[in-house]
Design a protein around this motif. Sequence first.
Motif, PDB file in Angstrom:
ATOM      1  N   LEU A   1     -40.057  -8.160   0.527  1.00  0.00           N
ATOM      2  CA  LEU A   1     -39.304  -7.836   1.714  1.00  0.00           C
ATOM      3  C   LEU A   1     -40.086  -7.962   2.926  1.00  0.00           C
ATOM      4  O   LEU A   1     -41.421  -7.613   3.034  1.00  0.00           O
ATOM      5  CB  LEU A   1     -38.768  -6.527   1.560  1.00  0.00           C
ATOM      6  CG  LEU A   1     -37.987  -6.379   0.398  1.00  0.00           C
ATOM      7  CD1 LEU A   1     -37.063  -4.849   0.333  1.00  0.00           C
ATOM      8  CD2 LEU A   1     -36.714  -7.145   0.601  1.00  0.00           C
ATOM      9  N   THR A   2     -39.630  -8.039   4.170  1.00  0.00           N
ATOM     10  CA  THR A   2     -40.454  -7.949   5.536  1.00  0.00           C
ATOM     11  C   THR A   2     -39.676  -7.022   6.530  1.00  0.00           C
ATOM     12  O   THR A   2     -38.496  -6.510   6.222  1.00  0.00           O
ATOM     13  CB  THR A   2     -40.369  -9.465   6.110  1.00  0.00           C
ATOM     14  OG1 THR A   2     -40.927  -9.168   7.515  1.00  0.00           O
ATOM     15  CG2 THR A   2     -38.910  -9.802   6.322  1.00  0.00           C
ATOM     16  N   GLY A   3     -40.478  -6.316   7.227  1.00  0.00           N
ATOM     17  CA  GLY A   3     -39.949  -5.299   8.267  1.00  0.00           C
ATOM     18  C   GLY A   3     -39.412  -6.191   9.440  1.00  0.00           C
ATOM     19  O   GLY A   3     -39.200  -7.288   9.315  1.00  0.00           O
ATOM     20  N   GLY A   4     -39.198  -5.538  10.528  1.00  0.00           N
ATOM     21  CA  GLY A   4     -38.839  -6.135  11.582  1.00  0.00           C
ATOM     22  C   GLY A   4     -37.221  -6.170  11.863  1.00  0.00           C
ATOM     23  O   GLY A   4     -36.520  -6.200  10.827  1.00  0.00           O
ATOM     24  N   ARG A   5     -36.901  -6.732  13.090  1.00  0.00           N
ATOM     25  CA  ARG A   5     -35.632  -6.767  13.385  1.00  0.00           C
ATOM     26  C   ARG A   5     -34.829  -7.938  12.239  1.00  0.00           C
ATOM     27  O   ARG A   5     -33.675  -7.440  11.894  1.00  0.00           O
ATOM     28  CB  ARG A   5     -35.404  -7.359  14.644  1.00  0.00           C
ATOM     29  CG  ARG A   5     -35.497  -6.243  15.743  1.00  0.00           C
ATOM     30  CD  ARG A   5     -35.770  -6.506  16.934  1.00  0.00           C
ATOM     31  NE  ARG A   5     -36.780  -7.546  17.441  1.00  0.00           N
ATOM     32  CZ  ARG A   5     -37.317  -8.374  18.206  1.00  0.00           C
ATOM     33  NH1 ARG A   5     -36.414  -8.482  19.118  1.00  0.00           N
ATOM     34  NH2 ARG A   5     -38.565  -8.942  18.171  1.00  0.00           N
TER      35      ARG A   5
ATOM     36  N   GLY B   1     -40.676 -11.615   8.696  1.00  0.00           N
ATOM     37  CA  GLY B   1     -40.242 -12.138  10.068  1.00  0.00           C
ATOM     38  C   GLY B   1     -41.256 -12.819  10.829  1.00  0.00           C
ATOM     39  O   GLY B   1     -42.607 -12.475  10.672  1.00  0.00           O
ATOM     40  N   VAL B   2     -40.776 -13.649  11.913  1.00  0.00           N
ATOM     41  CA  VAL B   2     -41.982 -14.153  12.938  1.00  0.00           C
ATOM     42  C   VAL B   2     -41.997 -13.161  14.007  1.00  0.00           C
ATOM     43  O   VAL B   2     -40.775 -13.289  14.720  1.00  0.00           O
ATOM     44  CB  VAL B   2     -41.382 -15.485  12.868  1.00  0.00           C
ATOM     45  CG1 VAL B   2     -42.586 -16.243  13.773  1.00  0.00           C
ATOM     46  CG2 VAL B   2     -41.337 -16.388  11.656  1.00  0.00           C
ATOM     47  N   GLY B   3     -43.091 -13.127  14.435  1.00  0.00           N
ATOM     48  CA  GLY B   3     -43.033 -12.087  15.647  1.00  0.00           C
ATOM     49  C   GLY B   3     -43.446 -13.102  16.857  1.00  0.00           C
ATOM     50  O   GLY B   3     -43.765 -14.199  16.738  1.00  0.00           O
TER      51      GLY B   3
ATOM     52  N   ALA C   1     -45.978 -10.948   8.433  1.00  0.00           N
ATOM     53  CA  ALA C   1     -46.619  -9.833   7.891  1.00  0.00           C
ATOM     54  C   ALA C   1     -47.492  -8.975   9.102  1.00  0.00           C
ATOM     55  O   ALA C   1     -46.707  -8.734  10.119  1.00  0.00           O
ATOM     56  CB  ALA C   1     -47.421  -9.985   6.527  1.00  0.00           C
ATOM     57  N   SER C   2     -48.670  -8.446   8.623  1.00  0.00           N
ATOM     58  CA  SER C   2     -49.257  -7.936   9.807  1.00  0.00           C
ATOM     59  C   SER C   2     -50.648  -8.815  10.029  1.00  0.00           C
ATOM     60  O   SER C   2     -51.479  -8.363  10.198  1.00  0.00           O
ATOM     61  CB  SER C   2     -49.671  -6.446   9.438  1.00  0.00           C
ATOM     62  OG  SER C   2     -48.689  -5.625   9.764  1.00  0.00           O
ATOM     63  N   LEU C   3     -50.304  -9.909   9.743  1.00  0.00           N
ATOM     64  CA  LEU C   3     -51.338 -11.121  10.129  1.00  0.00           C
ATOM     65  C   LEU C   3     -51.260 -11.521  11.592  1.00  0.00           C
ATOM     66  O   LEU C   3     -50.305 -12.324  12.024  1.00  0.00           O
ATOM     67  CB  LEU C   3     -51.088 -12.359   9.385  1.00  0.00           C
ATOM     68  CG  LEU C   3     -51.484 -11.992   7.525  1.00  0.00           C
ATOM     69  CD1 LEU C   3     -51.023 -13.119   6.839  1.00  0.00           C
ATOM     70  CD2 LEU C   3     -52.670 -11.153   7.221  1.00  0.00           C
TER      71      LEU C   3
ATOM     72  N   THR D   1     -52.751   0.365  12.877  1.00  0.00           N
ATOM     73  CA  THR D   1     -53.277   0.214  11.775  1.00  0.00           C
ATOM     74  C   THR D   1     -52.172   0.042  10.498  1.00  0.00           C
ATOM     75  O   THR D   1     -51.253   0.682  10.588  1.00  0.00           O
ATOM     76  CB  THR D   1     -54.073   1.775  11.314  1.00  0.00           C
ATOM     77  OG1 THR D   1     -54.871   2.239  12.327  1.00  0.00           O
ATOM     78  CG2 THR D   1     -54.725   1.590   9.909  1.00  0.00           C
ATOM     79  N   ARG D   2     -52.476  -0.863   9.886  1.00  0.00           N
ATOM     80  CA  ARG D   2     -51.412  -1.483   8.814  1.00  0.00           C
ATOM     81  C   ARG D   2     -52.150  -2.056   7.600  1.00  0.00           C
ATOM     82  O   ARG D   2     -53.411  -2.285   7.614  1.00  0.00           O
ATOM     83  CB  ARG D   2     -50.822  -2.461   9.595  1.00  0.00           C
ATOM     84  CG  ARG D   2     -49.792  -2.345  10.789  1.00  0.00           C
ATOM     85  CD  ARG D   2     -49.630  -3.560  11.962  1.00  0.00           C
ATOM     86  NE  ARG D   2     -48.939  -3.212  12.935  1.00  0.00           N
ATOM     87  CZ  ARG D   2     -47.685  -3.655  12.871  1.00  0.00           C
ATOM     88  NH1 ARG D   2     -47.077  -4.364  11.800  1.00  0.00           N
ATOM     89  NH2 ARG D   2     -46.743  -3.349  13.750  1.00  0.00           N
ATOM     90  N   ILE D   3     -51.185  -2.470   6.819  1.00  0.00           N
ATOM     91  CA  ILE D   3     -51.624  -3.116   5.238  1.00  0.00           C
ATOM     92  C   ILE D   3     -50.714  -4.471   5.269  1.00  0.00           C
ATOM     93  O   ILE D   3     -49.746  -4.224   5.563  1.00  0.00           O
ATOM     94  CB  ILE D   3     -51.256  -2.228   4.159  1.00  0.00           C
ATOM     95  CG1 ILE D   3     -51.723  -0.861   4.241  1.00  0.00           C
ATOM     96  CG2 ILE D   3     -51.588  -3.172   2.984  1.00  0.00           C
ATOM     97  CD1 ILE D   3     -51.324   0.096   3.255  1.00  0.00           C
TER      98      ILE D   3
HETATM   99  O1  LIG Z   1     -44.382  -5.168  13.017  1.00  0.00           O
HETATM  100  C1  LIG Z   1     -43.815  -5.960  12.369  1.00  0.00           C
HETATM  101  O2  LIG Z   1     -43.137  -7.220  13.019  1.00  0.00           O
HETATM  102  C2  LIG Z   1     -42.914  -8.457  12.402  1.00  0.00           C
HETATM  103  C3  LIG Z   1     -42.021  -9.056  13.489  1.00  0.00           C
HETATM  104  O3  LIG Z   1     -40.865  -8.070  13.560  1.00  0.00           O
HETATM  105  P1  LIG Z   1     -39.765  -8.575  14.452  1.00  0.00           P
HETATM  106  O4  LIG Z   1     -39.082  -7.275  14.768  1.00  0.00           O
HETATM  107  O5  LIG Z   1     -40.294  -9.052  15.950  1.00  0.00           O
HETATM  108  O6  LIG Z   1     -38.812  -9.330  13.704  1.00  0.00           O
HETATM  109  C4  LIG Z   1     -42.469  -8.048  10.968  1.00  0.00           C
HETATM  110  O7  LIG Z   1     -42.066  -9.111  10.134  1.00  0.00           O
HETATM  111  C5  LIG Z   1     -43.405  -7.125  10.265  1.00  0.00           C
HETATM  112  O8  LIG Z   1     -42.977  -6.955   8.686  1.00  0.00           O
HETATM  113  C6  LIG Z   1     -43.431  -5.915  10.920  1.00  0.00           C
HETATM  114  O9  LIG Z   1     -44.595  -5.033  10.405  1.00  0.00           O
END
Ligand SMILES: O=C1O[C@H](COP(=O)(O)O)[C@@H](O)[C@H](O)[C@H]1O
Length: 260
Positions: free
Chosen positions: A41-45, A151-153, A159-161, A187-189
């Motif tokens: 899974l990914t975070g973010g919107r 999710g693409v920032g 991820a947190s790359l 700070t992230r993993i």
């Molecule tokens: O901080 C994060 O950001 C990315 C992208 O998030 P978004 O809100 O711009 O869609 C997310 O994929 C990542 O998991 C999260 O930790």
Amino acid sequence: MSTPQLVVHHDKELMAQAAAARLITKIVDAQASRGYASVVLTGGRNGNGLLAALAAAPARDAIDWGRLDLWWGDERYLPEGDPERNVTQAREALLDSVPVDPERVHAMPASDGPFGADVDAAAESYAAELARAAGPENHGAVPTFDVLMLGVGPDTHVASLFPELPAVRETERAVVGVHGAPKPPPTRISLTLPAIRAAREVWLLAAGEDKAQAAAIALSGAGEVQAPAAGAYGRSRTLWLLDAAAASKLPRSLYPPASP
Ligand SMILES: O=C1O[C@H](COP(=O)(O)O)[C@@H](O)[C@H](O)[C@H]1O
């Protein structure tokens, strides 16, 4: 490396619903053929939008939730239950409303857990958990995930790359601690690019105007250190799921032809 394929949806709601439907099918197919499925899974919107759409989809009951392993691509290193943690948001959007097996929900460690402030040790422990789950049929120290979502920032991070930070240059380890991220918290993993590339399918989610530049850069041949999303691909498939706003700056050669 698989060449990116693009699917462009009209808007972000449709994108989330279509991606949720696609994910249900993938999980059900994997469970039918191997008995279980594994998803990152990914975070973010966009990631949370997909999970909310999945929670609302009647077909979610086709998934055998007890035979699904859930992992995370990254985590914000904050205390357990913090509303900004990706796992907290995933629980609210979906996991609290489906019968997942808690043993198969592999959340990344929290900053008030056994590793305290030592995010590098926390990252190492997640790498060890992944290695334990990798079987002989896998290609290295991580399981061959069925689907890994990112999710693409707006800055092309996945991820947190983040662009130019040491984590995106990692070639050996599967999981690293991230220090000084430009997006809070610092700070992230994160899984690294080699771990991401162990997945059968990598899906990159980008919806909204603020993702248009990032999608155009990542899909136009940028290097992965400058544009981490460019380095995220799956063994068999790399799928970019976009809405029209996020696709608006793509070179015409990439944008799927309009229907007649
Ligand atoms: O901080 C994060 O950001 C990315 C992208 O998030 P978004 O809100 O711009 O869609 C997310 O994929 C990542 O998991 C999260 O930790």
